[in-house]
Design a protein around this motif. Sequence first.
Motif, PDB file in Angstrom:
ATOM      1  N   LEU A   1      70.664   4.494   4.499  1.00 24.66           N
ATOM      2  CA  LEU A   1      70.585   5.833   3.917  1.00 24.66           C
ATOM      3  C   LEU A   1      69.580   6.691   4.662  1.00 24.66           C
ATOM      4  CD1 LEU A   1      71.429   7.819   1.724  1.00 24.66           C
ATOM      5  CD2 LEU A   1      69.653   6.825   0.243  1.00 24.66           C
ATOM      6  N   PHE A   2      68.498   6.086   5.121  1.00 22.60           N
ATOM      7  CA  PHE A   2      67.494   6.800   5.906  1.00 22.60           C
ATOM      8  C   PHE A   2      68.124   7.408   7.157  1.00 22.60           C
ATOM      9  CE2 PHE A   2      64.366   6.627   9.402  1.00 22.60           C
ATOM     10  CZ  PHE A   2      63.374   7.453   8.893  1.00 22.60           C
ATOM     11  N   LEU A   3      68.876   6.603   7.893  1.00 18.66           N
ATOM     12  CA  LEU A   3      69.502   7.073   9.129  1.00 18.66           C
ATOM     13  C   LEU A   3      70.617   8.078   8.848  1.00 18.66           C
ATOM     14  CD1 LEU A   3      69.727   3.602  10.918  1.00 18.66           C
ATOM     15  CD2 LEU A   3      68.091   5.430  11.405  1.00 18.66           C
ATOM     16  N   PHE A   4      71.430   7.791   7.834  1.00 18.76           N
ATOM     17  CA  PHE A   4      72.550   8.673   7.508  1.00 18.76           C
ATOM     18  C   PHE A   4      72.053  10.033   7.024  1.00 18.76           C
ATOM     19  CE2 PHE A   4      76.063  10.148   4.758  1.00 18.76           C
ATOM     20  CZ  PHE A   4      77.089  10.114   5.685  1.00 18.76           C
ATOM     21  N   SER A   5      70.951  10.054   6.281  1.00 13.38           N
ATOM     22  CA  SER A   5      70.395  11.317   5.806  1.00 13.38           C
ATOM     23  C   SER A   5      69.938  12.181   6.971  1.00 13.38           C
ATOM     24  CB  SER A   5      69.220  11.051   4.858  1.00 13.38           C
ATOM     25  OG  SER A   5      69.641  10.364   3.700  1.00 13.38           O
ATOM     26  N   PHE A   6      69.290  11.566   7.950  1.00 17.82           N
ATOM     27  CA  PHE A   6      68.877  12.328   9.122  1.00 17.82           C
ATOM     28  C   PHE A   6      70.095  12.853   9.889  1.00 17.82           C
ATOM     29  CE2 PHE A   6      64.460  10.723   8.931  1.00 17.82           C
ATOM     30  CZ  PHE A   6      63.808  11.910   9.258  1.00 17.82           C
ATOM     31  N   ALA A   7      71.152  12.040   9.965  1.00 16.30           N
ATOM     32  CA  ALA A   7      72.364  12.506  10.643  1.00 16.30           C
ATOM     33  C   ALA A   7      72.925  13.748   9.947  1.00 16.30           C
ATOM     34  CB  ALA A   7      73.409  11.384  10.665  1.00 16.30           C
ATOM     35  N   MET A   8      72.940  13.753   8.623  1.00 17.48           N
ATOM     36  CA  MET A   8      73.461  14.903   7.887  1.00 17.48           C
ATOM     37  C   MET A   8      72.573  16.133   8.071  1.00 17.48           C
ATOM     38  SD  MET A   8      75.004  13.376   4.329  1.00 17.48           S
ATOM     39  CE  MET A   8      73.386  12.871   3.707  1.00 17.48           C
ATOM     40  N   ILE A   9      71.252  15.926   8.077  1.00 20.74           N
ATOM     41  CA  ILE A   9      70.345  17.052   8.266  1.00 20.74           C
ATOM     42  C   ILE A   9      70.508  17.656   9.656  1.00 20.74           C
ATOM     43  CG2 ILE A   9      67.906  17.668   8.504  1.00 20.74           C
ATOM     44  CD1 ILE A   9      67.345  15.676   6.228  1.00 20.74           C
ATOM     45  N   PHE A  10      70.572  16.799  10.686  1.00 24.12           N
ATOM     46  CA  PHE A  10      70.786  17.299  12.045  1.00 24.12           C
ATOM     47  C   PHE A  10      72.140  17.985  12.163  1.00 24.12           C
ATOM     48  CE2 PHE A  10      67.375  14.361  13.556  1.00 24.12           C
ATOM     49  CZ  PHE A  10      66.655  15.302  14.265  1.00 24.12           C
ATOM     50  N   MET A  11      73.136  17.500  11.433  1.00 24.96           N
ATOM     51  CA  MET A  11      74.455  18.128  11.470  1.00 24.96           C
ATOM     52  C   MET A  11      74.380  19.572  10.988  1.00 24.96           C
ATOM     53  SD  MET A  11      77.774  17.339   9.122  1.00 24.96           S
ATOM     54  CE  MET A  11      76.903  18.119   7.760  1.00 24.96           C
ATOM     55  N   VAL A  12      73.711  19.788   9.855  1.00 30.49           N
ATOM     56  CA  VAL A  12      73.591  21.142   9.314  1.00 30.49           C
ATOM     57  C   VAL A  12      72.804  22.038  10.272  1.00 30.49           C
ATOM     58  CG1 VAL A  12      72.682  22.527   7.421  1.00 30.49           C
ATOM     59  CG2 VAL A  12      73.787  20.349   6.934  1.00 30.49           C
ATOM     60  N   ASP A  13      71.696  21.530  10.800  1.00 22.38           N
ATOM     61  CA  ASP A  13      70.892  22.326  11.726  1.00 22.38           C
ATOM     62  C   ASP A  13      71.670  22.685  12.984  1.00 22.38           C
ATOM     63  OD1 ASP A  13      68.693  22.355  10.062  1.00 22.38           O
ATOM     64  OD2 ASP A  13      67.764  20.586  10.961  1.00 22.38           O
ATOM     65  N   TYR A  14      72.473  21.735  13.485  1.00 22.04           N
ATOM     66  CA  TYR A  14      73.258  22.005  14.691  1.00 22.04           C
ATOM     67  C   TYR A  14      74.335  23.053  14.428  1.00 22.04           C
ATOM     68  CZ  TYR A  14      76.774  21.399  18.307  1.00 22.04           C
ATOM     69  OH  TYR A  14      77.693  21.626  19.291  1.00 22.04           O
ATOM     70  N   LEU A  15      75.020  22.934  13.300  1.00 22.77           N
ATOM     71  CA  LEU A  15      76.085  23.888  13.003  1.00 22.77           C
ATOM     72  C   LEU A  15      75.541  25.283  12.754  1.00 22.77           C
ATOM     73  CD1 LEU A  15      78.377  21.702  10.708  1.00 22.77           C
ATOM     74  CD2 LEU A  15      78.741  22.313  13.106  1.00 22.77           C
ATOM     75  N   LYS A  16      74.321  25.374  12.250  1.00 24.64           N
ATOM     76  CA  LYS A  16      73.713  26.683  12.011  1.00 24.64           C
ATOM     77  C   LYS A  16      73.221  27.339  13.293  1.00 24.64           C
ATOM     78  CE  LYS A  16      72.013  26.249   7.254  1.00 24.64           C
ATOM     79  NZ  LYS A  16      70.792  26.224   6.401  1.00 24.64           N
ATOM     80  N   THR A  17      72.675  26.535  14.204  1.00 20.38           N
ATOM     81  CA  THR A  17      71.992  27.103  15.372  1.00 20.38           C
ATOM     82  C   THR A  17      72.688  26.827  16.701  1.00 20.38           C
ATOM     83  OG1 THR A  17      70.616  25.126  15.713  1.00 20.38           O
ATOM     84  CG2 THR A  17      69.805  26.786  14.161  1.00 20.38           C
ATOM     85  N   ARG A  18      73.488  25.758  16.756  1.00 25.90           N
ATOM     86  CA  ARG A  18      74.139  25.318  17.997  1.00 25.90           C
ATOM     87  C   ARG A  18      73.131  24.976  19.084  1.00 25.90           C
ATOM     88  NH1 ARG A  18      79.280  23.457  17.485  1.00 25.90           N
ATOM     89  NH2 ARG A  18      80.075  24.476  15.630  1.00 25.90           N
ATOM     90  N   LYS A  19      71.943  24.518  18.686  1.00 22.35           N
ATOM     91  CA  LYS A  19      70.935  24.126  19.662  1.00 22.35           C
ATOM     92  C   LYS A  19      71.160  22.681  20.083  1.00 22.35           C
ATOM     93  CE  LYS A  19      67.364  27.364  18.131  1.00 22.35           C
ATOM     94  NZ  LYS A  19      65.986  27.530  17.602  1.00 22.35           N
ATOM     95  N   ILE A  20      70.953  22.405  21.363  1.00 19.75           N
ATOM     96  CA  ILE A  20      71.274  21.097  21.921  1.00 19.75           C
ATOM     97  C   ILE A  20      70.398  19.998  21.334  1.00 19.75           C
ATOM     98  CG2 ILE A  20      69.726  21.387  23.880  1.00 19.75           C
ATOM     99  CD1 ILE A  20      73.167  19.607  23.832  1.00 19.75           C
ATOM    100  N   ARG A  21      69.154  20.308  20.982  1.00 21.38           N
ATOM    101  CA  ARG A  21      68.268  19.270  20.451  1.00 21.38           C
ATOM    102  C   ARG A  21      68.776  18.740  19.103  1.00 21.38           C
ATOM    103  NH1 ARG A  21      64.868  23.905  19.806  1.00 21.38           N
ATOM    104  NH2 ARG A  21      64.395  24.405  17.607  1.00 21.38           N
ATOM    105  N   TYR A  22      69.385  19.602  18.317  1.00 21.83           N
ATOM    106  CA  TYR A  22      69.946  19.145  17.050  1.00 21.83           C
ATOM    107  C   TYR A  22      71.210  18.316  17.284  1.00 21.83           C
ATOM    108  CZ  TYR A  22      66.772  22.510  14.900  1.00 21.83           C
ATOM    109  OH  TYR A  22      65.656  23.192  14.498  1.00 21.83           O
ATOM    110  N   PHE A  23      71.968  18.685  18.303  1.00 24.14           N
ATOM    111  CA  PHE A  23      73.152  17.902  18.638  1.00 24.14           C
ATOM    112  C   PHE A  23      72.759  16.506  19.104  1.00 24.14           C
ATOM    113  CE2 PHE A  23      76.276  16.401  21.772  1.00 24.14           C
ATOM    114  CZ  PHE A  23      77.415  16.367  20.973  1.00 24.14           C
ATOM    115  N   ILE A  24      71.723  16.422  19.931  1.00 25.42           N
ATOM    116  CA  ILE A  24      71.249  15.115  20.397  1.00 25.42           C
ATOM    117  C   ILE A  24      70.768  14.279  19.211  1.00 25.42           C
ATOM    118  CG2 ILE A  24      69.485  13.942  21.767  1.00 25.42           C
ATOM    119  CD1 ILE A  24      69.606  16.291  23.724  1.00 25.42           C
TER     120      ILE A  24
END
Length: 266
Positions: free
Chosen positions: A182-205
Amino acid sequence: MSILNSNICYLFIIFVFLIFAFERKKQVIISDKKTKNLCKLEILCAVFLYTALMFVIAKLNGVLSCGFHFMDDKETYTLGKDIQNMGFLEATMGIIKGDMGRRFRYLYWIIRMAEIKLFGDNFTLWHITMTLLTGINMSLCYIYARKRECPVWIACAVPVVIYGGSQFTVAFMLGPQENWGLFLFSFAMIFMVDYLKTRKIRYFIGLVIFTVLTAGIKESFILMLPVLILMTINYEINYLGYNKENWIKNILASIKRNIVYFVITI
């Protein structure tokens, strides 16, 4: 050990406190009304309060001092001897190779062996770590819900729904992989939202890294990876202004925009 039954009042006390505290400070906490980004204060408050809640429950139920559990912890001593005899790297690779024929959870064994190396038979440290992880997980669930622009009361309810019930005991057991997953999956979901909002490469990575790590913690989390794809499509359709009259066109547009991530996930 009926942790939930004996301490459910503490859960709802914190739950109600979060609702009123954050609702009263809503205009201060949400510093950017346009993007509705979380401020650091709200994140720190969520981490502190959920972690404090978990330690209160663990302390009142004697979890921190309960010591050895035969069901989950018997391998601690045998694997500890393997580390002493063969070294950490060789012992870890050996257990992963032996397990790969039956299971796909290489990351679980890396974490497990690292804990054995660091903590040995000091089970107080084991339980402190797991309690801390549970508190962080609950705060991550809250943060994800807030990043999806959920009201505070709904965001507070998300970790309660996830951990509430008989599965709550897993949060204080040392063997199961669900807490780390759950720890890892939660971070994946958070990075997903940040990437879709900003399209920044660091969030995609970050999204790709935590997706890959989630797949290696336990087989059941592999089944969760298609959910990330569906959540990506859903987020773009509902929040990024696609034409909702043609849902097929919307889906195809989302797939085209995120084809690299979808291929990696698949």
